[in-house]
Write a protein that holds these residues in place. Structure first.
Motif, PDB file in Angstrom:
ATOM      1  N   LYS A  89     -32.952 -10.718  -7.818  1.00 23.09           N
ATOM      2  CA  LYS A  89     -32.496 -10.960  -6.080  1.00 23.09           C
ATOM      3  C   LYS A  89     -30.670  -9.916  -5.978  1.00 23.09           C
ATOM      4  O   LYS A  89     -31.052  -9.573  -4.669  1.00 23.09           O
ATOM      5  CB  LYS A  89     -32.307 -12.440  -6.109  1.00 23.09           C
ATOM      6  CG  LYS A  89     -33.264 -13.393  -6.287  1.00 23.09           C
ATOM      7  CD  LYS A  89     -33.309 -14.783  -5.867  1.00 23.09           C
ATOM      8  CE  LYS A  89     -34.473 -15.476  -6.286  1.00 23.09           C
ATOM      9  NZ  LYS A  89     -33.630 -16.315  -6.058  1.00 23.09           N
ATOM     10  N   THR A  90     -29.930  -9.820  -6.936  1.00 23.13           N
ATOM     11  CA  THR A  90     -28.470  -9.132  -6.255  1.00 23.13           C
ATOM     12  C   THR A  90     -28.794  -7.478  -6.925  1.00 23.13           C
ATOM     13  O   THR A  90     -27.374  -6.878  -6.673  1.00 23.13           O
ATOM     14  CB  THR A  90     -27.489 -10.480  -6.688  1.00 23.13           C
ATOM     15  OG1 THR A  90     -27.765 -10.349  -8.560  1.00 23.13           O
ATOM     16  CG2 THR A  90     -28.260 -11.419  -6.507  1.00 23.13           C
ATOM     17  N   TYR A  91     -29.555  -7.645  -8.032  1.00 21.86           N
ATOM     18  CA  TYR A  91     -28.964  -6.385  -8.395  1.00 21.86           C
ATOM     19  C   TYR A  91     -28.248  -4.726  -8.063  1.00 21.86           C
ATOM     20  O   TYR A  91     -29.633  -4.763  -7.282  1.00 21.86           O
ATOM     21  CB  TYR A  91     -29.739  -6.230 -10.078  1.00 21.86           C
ATOM     22  CG  TYR A  91     -29.387  -4.538 -10.894  1.00 21.86           C
ATOM     23  CD1 TYR A  91     -28.468  -4.257 -11.098  1.00 21.86           C
ATOM     24  CD2 TYR A  91     -30.295  -3.393 -10.116  1.00 21.86           C
ATOM     25  CE1 TYR A  91     -28.302  -3.082 -12.110  1.00 21.86           C
ATOM     26  CE2 TYR A  91     -29.982  -2.269 -10.809  1.00 21.86           C
ATOM     27  CZ  TYR A  91     -29.162  -2.226 -11.633  1.00 21.86           C
ATOM     28  OH  TYR A  91     -28.416  -1.382 -12.581  1.00 21.86           O
ATOM     29  N   ASP A  92     -27.892  -4.104  -7.655  1.00 24.53           N
ATOM     30  CA  ASP A  92     -27.969  -2.432  -7.329  1.00 24.53           C
ATOM     31  C   ASP A  92     -27.399  -1.757  -8.317  1.00 24.53           C
ATOM     32  O   ASP A  92     -26.017  -2.346  -9.224  1.00 24.53           O
ATOM     33  CB  ASP A  92     -26.215  -2.985  -5.964  1.00 24.53           C
ATOM     34  CG  ASP A  92     -26.659  -1.696  -4.977  1.00 24.53           C
ATOM     35  OD1 ASP A  92     -26.427  -0.317  -5.932  1.00 24.53           O
ATOM     36  OD2 ASP A  92     -26.303  -1.485  -4.553  1.00 24.53           O
ATOM     37  N   PRO A  93     -28.191  -0.534  -8.314  1.00 27.38           N
ATOM     38  CA  PRO A  93     -27.356  -0.071  -9.419  1.00 27.38           C
ATOM     39  C   PRO A  93     -26.469   0.844  -9.470  1.00 27.38           C
ATOM     40  O   PRO A  93     -25.664   0.458 -10.164  1.00 27.38           O
ATOM     41  CB  PRO A  93     -28.337   1.539  -9.286  1.00 27.38           C
ATOM     42  CG  PRO A  93     -29.173   1.065  -8.166  1.00 27.38           C
ATOM     43  CD  PRO A  93     -29.461  -0.194  -7.734  1.00 27.38           C
TER      44      PRO A  93
ATOM     45  N   ILE B 197     -39.138  -1.362  -9.451  1.00 20.76           N
ATOM     46  CA  ILE B 197     -38.851  -0.008 -10.817  1.00 20.76           C
ATOM     47  C   ILE B 197     -38.270  -1.289 -12.073  1.00 20.76           C
ATOM     48  O   ILE B 197     -38.200  -0.142 -13.334  1.00 20.76           O
ATOM     49  CB  ILE B 197     -37.298   0.226 -10.407  1.00 20.76           C
ATOM     50  CG1 ILE B 197     -37.352   1.129  -8.719  1.00 20.76           C
ATOM     51  CG2 ILE B 197     -36.435   1.131 -11.033  1.00 20.76           C
ATOM     52  CD1 ILE B 197     -36.244   2.140  -8.505  1.00 20.76           C
ATOM     53  N   TYR B 198     -37.637  -2.218 -11.925  1.00 21.33           N
ATOM     54  CA  TYR B 198     -37.391  -2.773 -13.046  1.00 21.33           C
ATOM     55  C   TYR B 198     -38.682  -4.092 -13.538  1.00 21.33           C
ATOM     56  O   TYR B 198     -37.949  -5.161 -14.389  1.00 21.33           O
ATOM     57  CB  TYR B 198     -36.201  -3.123 -12.890  1.00 21.33           C
ATOM     58  CG  TYR B 198     -34.651  -2.501 -12.633  1.00 21.33           C
ATOM     59  CD1 TYR B 198     -34.122  -1.475 -13.216  1.00 21.33           C
ATOM     60  CD2 TYR B 198     -34.827  -2.657 -10.963  1.00 21.33           C
ATOM     61  CE1 TYR B 198     -32.917  -1.176 -13.329  1.00 21.33           C
ATOM     62  CE2 TYR B 198     -33.789  -1.767 -10.465  1.00 21.33           C
ATOM     63  CZ  TYR B 198     -33.468  -0.939 -11.342  1.00 21.33           C
ATOM     64  OH  TYR B 198     -32.583   0.002 -10.889  1.00 21.33           O
TER      65      TYR B 198
ATOM     66  N   GLN C 241     -30.079 -16.406 -15.038  1.00 20.16           N
ATOM     67  CA  GLN C 241     -29.791 -15.112 -14.902  1.00 20.16           C
ATOM     68  C   GLN C 241     -30.544 -13.772 -14.097  1.00 20.16           C
ATOM     69  O   GLN C 241     -30.142 -13.546 -13.848  1.00 20.16           O
ATOM     70  CB  GLN C 241     -28.479 -14.725 -16.083  1.00 20.16           C
ATOM     71  CG  GLN C 241     -27.556 -15.559 -16.135  1.00 20.16           C
ATOM     72  CD  GLN C 241     -27.298 -15.505 -17.513  1.00 20.16           C
ATOM     73  OE1 GLN C 241     -27.657 -14.299 -18.411  1.00 20.16           O
ATOM     74  NE2 GLN C 241     -26.622 -16.560 -18.499  1.00 20.16           N
ATOM     75  N   ILE C 242     -32.040 -13.915 -15.220  1.00 20.59           N
ATOM     76  CA  ILE C 242     -32.816 -12.700 -14.338  1.00 20.59           C
ATOM     77  C   ILE C 242     -33.055 -12.708 -13.077  1.00 20.59           C
ATOM     78  O   ILE C 242     -33.220 -12.034 -12.625  1.00 20.59           O
ATOM     79  CB  ILE C 242     -34.334 -13.024 -15.626  1.00 20.59           C
ATOM     80  CG1 ILE C 242     -33.711 -12.755 -17.481  1.00 20.59           C
ATOM     81  CG2 ILE C 242     -35.241 -12.170 -15.126  1.00 20.59           C
ATOM     82  CD1 ILE C 242     -34.692 -13.454 -18.031  1.00 20.59           C
ATOM     83  N   ASP C 243     -33.044 -14.426 -12.922  1.00 19.00           N
ATOM     84  CA  ASP C 243     -34.029 -14.217 -11.390  1.00 19.00           C
ATOM     85  C   ASP C 243     -32.539 -13.766 -10.325  1.00 19.00           C
ATOM     86  O   ASP C 243     -33.528 -13.184  -9.438  1.00 19.00           O
ATOM     87  CB  ASP C 243     -34.143 -15.459 -11.096  1.00 19.00           C
ATOM     88  CG  ASP C 243     -34.938 -16.597 -11.554  1.00 19.00           C
ATOM     89  OD1 ASP C 243     -36.093 -15.668 -12.132  1.00 19.00           O
ATOM     90  OD2 ASP C 243     -35.374 -17.463 -11.926  1.00 19.00           O
TER      91      ASP C 243
END
Length: 855
Positions: free
Chosen positions: A194-198, A167-168, A188-190
């Motif tokens: 790995k960890t992003y949740d909406p 998606i991103y 930070q981008i990595d």
């Protein structure tokens, strides 16, 4: 894209100090701030004066602090930081003296945060709340689309279908490209990947990280393609606000009236823009951070200590839910999910509209009171009407949202951004989208042609209109292809395609007969309703010219041309000789519908140089009872006929008749154009002072009833400035050209800088002349295609200026550029003579060893 609002610029000529500062400022770069280093003052200055829209925090190393007064005059410099004690004239630009790098770093971080936190991206409507009340999006389309572009983008983004995976990916690639070489931010981008949740989007957005910086930078620069890459993050933030608003809005308070506060610093220009528009609407083009606690806002606003650079401001935003009708303001208290819960933040959604109630100074702080303003759902209804198959299988992928954005941008006149969006649509496999892209490209080409036309010069308009014919035919071909791909079951869409094809058939013939002020968008919006009416009427077969014309409701001349056409034949035009008898036969003498038909007949007669017939038609029209605006149209067209005959007194007399109509609305385009045409006549006969008076009246009416930033305002102000210059009033000319620069239309800005340079040259202020010529040159060199004549002429000015500044080497460099360009470009005879004259001067200098004797 400049992803930081301010760039740190270090000018240090000593290698040891540069390395020392580079090491200390490394933490700024690691956190994502822009830092530039220079060891050569000339290169640094050249970089600063060529900068567009970027602000700098400038550090002057030891041995260079004597440059402080000269550099403080550059508009791109926010603050200057000295590393050693030195006297300076203007303390407003100097932030302080910092001999210790640690103290300097702390101050820089504080100032960068202050600048970023004070980033407020907004648009102000040129219409007051009272004038906009009760209107639809189409009624005030030009003003409202430009004003509400944030809502258009949000609507498109929120209606974009999310892919099932990756998606991103597009956004993350953009982020990695921007921070290439910055290992700290790339980490930070990595981590995000790995960890992003909406569900945690609020935490990420409020965190001091790449995401907050880049999303806000995209909104600030209004770069639509970049905003588009962040569309799914914007979706996440907006949906999270919608989810949270019902659960923790103000701790469960039952009140329907909410008071929010935002404290910040604003530049005096930003504050003036708001002060001058009390009663108008302001739209937030990004998410807006506020608090329900006044004391916190007061801390963030400061207490006037940053004057004159920044003013301390507190916004009070009052939201009365009972007055918001069916479409509420989306906002939520995000304290529980914020990375900074101590700020007790309330976040308002992008596109929020507010009315400016008052602006008052209370002690050292300006208080701006804003009321939430209801927004009906006309935008979404307008989009769905325009694209009825948006949610059907015809337009099913995310390219349909790009289609909406590109088309909206075209309506706003921003064809460059529309073109960028349409290029992104090229990857679509949907054949309908591909054809629509060609359809848009045809529009873009037409916009490019017409937007470069001089609205004051009728011959230029005519030339540009002729160029549109080829592009209209290309659009017709795209529509023909689109028609073949649409199933007949989609009946409404099929009919709409047919209407558009007929519209373009008529447009090819009628463009040259439209008022000079109109552009292609106006033409098409004007004609489509008429074609729709014609199609409805043709449920009954129309086969002859002897129909009962008075059975149709005709409000303008286009109806006559339409209904006089043979059924199922290409729409055609009657001759002047045919039109006059048809009008007399089918309309009584005082029938007000005759006026529009007589105007069209006179227009066609004028095109055929039949001036006596045109004047007779218009005088007949003046005998018919009508509204003031209709009568003004007749007087204006009559004046234009006399202008064609160069009968200046008669033309001026008819324009004066318009000025003497007390009931004529100030918003009438007839009044505005009458002032502009009158000014042109006075200019042609050498009465420059009267020309200025009427050009100014035209500007005032544009600003009051169209937009104060309309490009036509810039064109008129350029003419005013040139008249002041011709009259020798250089101060007034300078002021006027500076106003043109503030409007920020690049093609006009380059001309304004050049004229300012010429004024300073005449005043023998060669340093200021050089600076303004360079600004003009930099802008002209970015144009596509470049205007070679303009660039050569500017280099000639620069060569002369450098000669008079005793900078002979630099003058020779400009002459070298001129020689190279003139080999491949045919210059005018006057330019050739100037080149030969300067070539001789610089040749003599080289022969005599660059003597300083300029005589």
């Amino acid at each position: 894209m400049n992803y930081s609002k301010a760039t740190v610029c270090v000018l240090a000529s000593k290698k040891a100090q540069e390395e020392y500062l580079r090491e200390y400022l490394k933490s700024l770069e690691e956190s994502g701030d822009n830092v530039e280093f220079f060891d050569n003052p000339d290169e640094c200055i050249q970089s600063l004066i060529s900068t567009q829209d970027q602000k700098y925090l400038l550090i002057l190393g030891s041995g260079l602090c004597h440059l402080v007064d000269m550099l403080s005059s550059l508009p791109c410099i926010l603050y200057i930081y000295l590393t050693e004690l030195h006297n300076y004239e203007d303390p407003s630009h100097v932030r302080g003296i910092y001999s210790e790098p640690k103290q300097l770093l702390i101050k820089l971080k504080t100032d960068i945060k202050m600048i970023e936190d004070n980033d407020l991206n907004f648009s102000i409507s040129s219409s007051t709340e009272g004038n906009m009340s009760g209107t639809t999006t189409k009624d005030i389309q030009d003003d409202k689309l430009a004003f509400d572009w944030g809502r258009v983008i949000l609507y498109s983004v929120l209606n974009t279908r999310r892919p099932t995976e990756n998606i991103y990916e597009e956004m993350l690639q953009e982020c990695r490209d921007i921070y290439q070489g910055n290992s700290s931010v790339r980490q930070q981008i990595d981590d995000f990947e790995k960890t992003y949740d909406p569900n945690n989007v609020i935490f990420w957005y409020t965190k001091d990280s790449f995401l907050y910086r880049l999303v806000n930078a995209a909104f600030r620069t209004e770069k639509i393609p970049t905003i588009w890459k962040f569309r799914f993050i914007i979706q996440d933030i907006h949906k999270r606000l919608q989810t949270n608003v019902k659960y923790f809005l103000f701790g469960g308070t039952s009140s329907n009236i909410h008071h929010l506060y935002r404290g910040q610093r604003m530049t005096s220009n930003e504050l003036k823009q708001i002060k001058d528009n009390v009663g108008h609407l302001i739209a937030m083009n990004s998410f807006l951070s506020t608090s329900e606690h006044y004391d916190l806002a007061k801390i963030w606003s400061g207490n006037g200590e940053d004057r004159p650079k920044f003013e301390s401001v507190i916004f009070e935003i009052i939201i009365d839910e009972d007055k918001l009708k069916s479409v509420p303001i989306i906002f939520a208290n995000i304290t529980a999910e914020s990375n900074f819960p101590e700020e007790k933040e309330v976040l308002l959604a992008m596109g929020t509209r507010l009315r400016i109630e008052s602006v008052e100074l209370e002690g050292h702080i300006w208080k701006i009171c804003l009321h939430a303003y209801p927004f009906d759902d006309s935008l979404s209804r307008n989009v769905e009407t325009r694209f009825p198959e948006l949610h059907s299988s015809v337009l099913s992928d995310d390219k349909s949202a790009q289609l909406i954005i590109a088309t909206t941008l075209l309506d706003m006149g921003n064809f460059e951004a529309a073109e960028q969006i349409s290029q992104q649509m090229s990857s679509s496999k949907n054949p309908v989208i591909k054809i629509y892209r060609n359809f848009l490209k045809g529009y873009i080409d037409i916009y490019r042609i017409l937007s470069t036309a001089d609205p004051i010069q009728s011959t230029d308009i005519k030339d540009k209109l002729y160029e549109t014919k080829e592009h209209i035919n290309k659009i017709k071909q795209s529509l023909q292809q689109l028609k073949q791909l649409i199933s007949p079951r989609v009946y409404s869409y099929f009919i709409r395609i047919e209407k558009q094809l007929k519209t373009f058939d008529m447009a090819i013939e009628q463009l040259l007969l439209m008022p000079l002020e109109t552009n292609i968008s106006d033409v098409l919006r004007f004609m489509e309703p008429i074609i729709s009416q014609a199609i409805r009427q043709r449920e009954v077969v129309i086969s002859t010219h002897d129909m009962a014309l008075n059975n149709l409701s005709m409000t303008n001349p286009m109806d006559l041309i339409d209904v006089m056409s043979q059924y199922n034949e290409t729409l055609g035009l009657m001759t002047v000789e045919e039109m006059q008898p048809a009008i007399n036969q089918n309309f009584t003498k005082n029938n007000p519908q005759r006026i529009g038909l007589l105007l069209m007949t006179a227009m066609k007669a004028t095109e055929e140089n039949k001036y006596d017939e045109a004047i007779k038609c218009l005088r007949d029209a003046l005998l018919i009872p009508c509204t003031d605006d209709e009568r003004a149209s007749v007087y204006r067209q009559l004046a234009e006929v006399y202008e064609k005959q160069k009968n200046w007194p008669a033309a001026l007399e008819n324009y004066e008749n318009i000025f003497r109509m007390p009931q004529l609305s100030k918003a009438s385009s007839n009044l505005r154009l009458a002032h502009i045409s009158t000014a042109k006549i006075y200019a042609d006969i050498g009465d420059d002072r009267n020309a200025i008076v009427h050009y100014k009246s035209g500007v005032q009416l544009y600003c009051q009833h169209k937009s104060s930033r309309h490009r036509h305002v810039g064109s008129l102000k350029m003419l005013i400035g040139l008249k002041f210059k011709k009259l020798g009033d250089m101060d007034a000319a300078l002021k006027t050209f500076e106003e043109v620069i503030d409007l920020d239309h690049p093609d006009q800005v380059k001309d304004a800088y050049k004229q300012i340079g010429m004024i300073y040259f005449l005043r023998k202020d060669y340093d200021m002349a050089y600076y303004n010529f360079i600004e003009s040159l930099n802008i002209s060199q970015r144009e596509i295609p470049p205007d070679s004549d303009f660039i050569i002429d500017t280099h000639l000015h620069l060569a002369r200026t450098q000669y008079l500044r005793n900078h002979f080497d630099e003058g020779c460099l400009h002459m070298s550029v001129i020689e190279d360009m003139s080999e491949n470009h045919k210059c005018t005879e006057a330019t050739q003579q100037q080149i030969q004259f300067l070539r001789k001067i610089f040749s003599d200098l080289q022969y005599h060893g660059q003597s300083n004797n300029r005589n």
